[in-house]
Design a protein around this motif. Sequence first.
Motif, PDB file in Angstrom:
ATOM      1  N   PRO A 119     -22.862 -21.213  21.497  1.00  0.00           N
ATOM      2  CA  PRO A 119     -22.962 -20.966  20.055  1.00  0.00           C
ATOM      3  C   PRO A 119     -23.004 -19.464  19.771  1.00  0.00           C
ATOM      4  O   PRO A 119     -23.692 -18.702  20.452  1.00  0.00           O
ATOM      5  CB  PRO A 119     -24.278 -21.653  19.665  1.00  0.00           C
ATOM      6  CG  PRO A 119     -25.039 -21.811  20.941  1.00  0.00           C
ATOM      7  CD  PRO A 119     -24.013 -21.968  22.018  1.00  0.00           C
ATOM      8  N   PHE A 120     -22.257 -19.052  18.750  1.00  0.00           N
ATOM      9  CA  PHE A 120     -22.141 -17.632  18.416  1.00  0.00           C
ATOM     10  C   PHE A 120     -22.012 -17.537  16.899  1.00  0.00           C
ATOM     11  O   PHE A 120     -21.068 -18.062  16.318  1.00  0.00           O
ATOM     12  CB  PHE A 120     -20.919 -17.032  19.100  1.00  0.00           C
ATOM     13  CG  PHE A 120     -20.797 -15.538  18.945  1.00  0.00           C
ATOM     14  CD1 PHE A 120     -21.512 -14.693  19.784  1.00  0.00           C
ATOM     15  CD2 PHE A 120     -19.991 -14.989  17.969  1.00  0.00           C
ATOM     16  CE1 PHE A 120     -21.416 -13.322  19.642  1.00  0.00           C
ATOM     17  CE2 PHE A 120     -19.882 -13.614  17.820  1.00  0.00           C
ATOM     18  CZ  PHE A 120     -20.599 -12.772  18.664  1.00  0.00           C
ATOM     19  N   ALA A 121     -22.973 -16.857  16.258  1.00  0.00           N
ATOM     20  CA  ALA A 121     -23.066 -16.915  14.806  1.00  0.00           C
ATOM     21  C   ALA A 121     -22.815 -15.593  14.101  1.00  0.00           C
ATOM     22  O   ALA A 121     -23.157 -15.460  12.926  1.00  0.00           O
ATOM     23  CB  ALA A 121     -24.439 -17.445  14.400  1.00  0.00           C
ATOM     24  N   ASP A 122     -22.223 -14.628  14.772  1.00  0.00           N
ATOM     25  CA  ASP A 122     -21.823 -13.414  14.069  1.00  0.00           C
ATOM     26  C   ASP A 122     -20.602 -13.779  13.220  1.00  0.00           C
ATOM     27  O   ASP A 122     -19.512 -14.024  13.741  1.00  0.00           O
ATOM     28  CB  ASP A 122     -21.476 -12.319  15.074  1.00  0.00           C
ATOM     29  CG  ASP A 122     -21.204 -10.978  14.408  1.00  0.00           C
ATOM     30  OD1 ASP A 122     -20.762 -10.970  13.243  1.00  0.00           O
ATOM     31  OD2 ASP A 122     -21.411  -9.926  15.053  1.00  0.00           O
ATOM     32  N   ALA A 123     -20.794 -13.834  11.900  1.00  0.00           N
ATOM     33  CA  ALA A 123     -19.731 -14.313  11.017  1.00  0.00           C
ATOM     34  C   ALA A 123     -18.525 -13.388  10.995  1.00  0.00           C
ATOM     35  O   ALA A 123     -17.453 -13.793  10.539  1.00  0.00           O
ATOM     36  CB  ALA A 123     -20.276 -14.486   9.596  1.00  0.00           C
ATOM     37  N   SER A 124     -18.667 -12.169  11.498  1.00  0.00           N
ATOM     38  CA  SER A 124     -17.514 -11.275  11.559  1.00  0.00           C
ATOM     39  C   SER A 124     -16.551 -11.663  12.678  1.00  0.00           C
ATOM     40  O   SER A 124     -15.513 -11.029  12.855  1.00  0.00           O
ATOM     41  CB  SER A 124     -17.964  -9.824  11.734  1.00  0.00           C
ATOM     42  OG  SER A 124     -18.597  -9.625  12.986  1.00  0.00           O
TER      43      SER A 124
END
Length: 631
Positions: free
Chosen positions: A338-343
């Motif tokens: 899971p990776f939540a950096d929206a950029s």
Amino acid sequence: MCGIAGLFHCGTIKPVHPGRVEIMTEVLAHRGPDGAGVWTGPGVGLGHRRLSIIDVEGSPQPMQSPSGRSVVSFNGEIYNFRELRRELEQLGAEFRTEGDTEVILAAWEQWGTDCVRRFNGMFVFAIHDQRDRTLFLARDRLGVKPLFYAELSDGSVAFASELKGLLVHPLMRHEVDPLAVEDYMAWGYVPDHRSILKGVRKLPAGHTLLLKHDAPVPEPQQYWDVSFENRHTAKARDLEAELLHHLQEAVTSRMVSDVPLGAFLSGGVDSSTVVAFMAEASRQPVKTCSIGFDVASADETSHAEKVAQLFATDHRARTVSADQFDVIDTIAGMFDEPFADASALPTWRVCQLARENVTVALSGDGADEALAGYRRQVFHAHEERLRDLIPTTVREKVLGPLGRAYPKADWAPRPLRAKTTLLSLAGSGERGYARALAVVPPEIRGGLWSEGFAAQLGSYRAEDPLLEMMRNAPVRSGLDAAQYVDLKFWLPGDILTKVDRTSMAVSLEAREPLLDHRLVEFAAALPEKLRVRRTQGKWLLKKAMERYLPEDILYRPKQGFVTPIAEWLRGPLAGKARGISKSAMLARTGWFDNDRLAVIAEDHISGRSDHSRLLWQLIMLDRSLARLGIT
């Protein structure tokens, strides 16, 4: 740039079937569409996918040394390989190719494990030494390139550039580590000291691992660290000139390529600095590209266009809108964890845009970490001065309760959002900076968990490893410690992971000149007043670049690659925000209080609070678990 994978048996020597390594390598085809290879020997197998950049026709991998002693599978670039080649030739080495891969083999046979100290570059590689019957794994100093590995039940160690390379092995367990979930919800990514799956590890940046057939798997060994313990004593003007020299060397060394090359250009100080030196060194217009947003407050394309005109680049731009978030599953598949950096979405889009014309793109990543460019670092430096002035008892007994009672006013102007500052000042500098880095602070995370999952976590908090790193860091001040953890914790876990996966997804090599380790070491010894002055971070860099860049580029408020996810989750993506509390995948885990998730979504959509980052974390966690096949 490439993808690598392989198997090595520890404690015994068992045959390795080439087909198994081939399957592990094949799922990394996006990292290297130009070629593939597998090599096996007693108890070892190496796989490779190649994206041809240097010596396009002449350096297939895995590659065996002329002596036949060593075999390597390598991902990355060694920027000083020509200088090393000349040195090795004087020592008697012979070369059959023109690339950097064979230089790694010769360096290994000449210097052994110390070879990594000679390399200036971004790299992960695996070298099997047939004489010593060892496997040597190495990762570059800052962690630009990734490597996952796991001990399997048959006594082998499996390794791969991405987690998906391990997931296809039939002996790989798909069991989530609950501590990784706590880490992810704190930071928005799973940091390098942990993996989302139990039994999987990441080779840390600046570390090596030497495996032997007749010994258990050892702990990785560190060969490089950045120290903030020393200070330059030269005059500011001389340090400015030295900084410019480092910048020029870092950029020009990364312009060596046998395929088309360009740059990402956001219009900020860092990418503009890289483009300025590229334009100075290039006879042809530099190919640049940028991504904008359909929300004006987050769009920087006008600044990028201004820099492009200034240096007469061949510039292209595109716009990202909320309707492009139908690719959430695609993004989740790029990262595995899971990776939540929206950029990540606009970064992927700018990589796609770049790949239409080039195979290599230079980025401006790393300057904020190395030269104190983040707003949180500047605030932390000022907070540390306040901590020295306010007695500890006052901070703990007055500011702490006041901060806990102060309303969380996300809607208010920034100077009026005092809750975070009060809570930060009430604790130690380390805890204050951990709070500044966290996406979701501990008191809010605690309210998300179900009783059963909270019991699984016990006393563990995601901040614990970061606090220990700050306390043991080779530093002299609070600002030093903040930059140290940004370089060692945040950078490899978030920024470099984002750029590696999104660029490799489109078979684009991204290079980070501002992370040249010589530049990072120089910057770490700068006096604090040359890093932060009043409210300005990266002070010396901006001063040095005044001869190249206009004032409104250098000194406008820092914006960063900000995605307008808050607005989108109140508008076109509101349905996804509401749906997270009803997600069958998250509900099946039993980790969360679903009623609490529903309240958080409605509070955000109504505008009462800004929970955009938390909601995006939950959305990405949901999709990642589905991709990983977690049930």
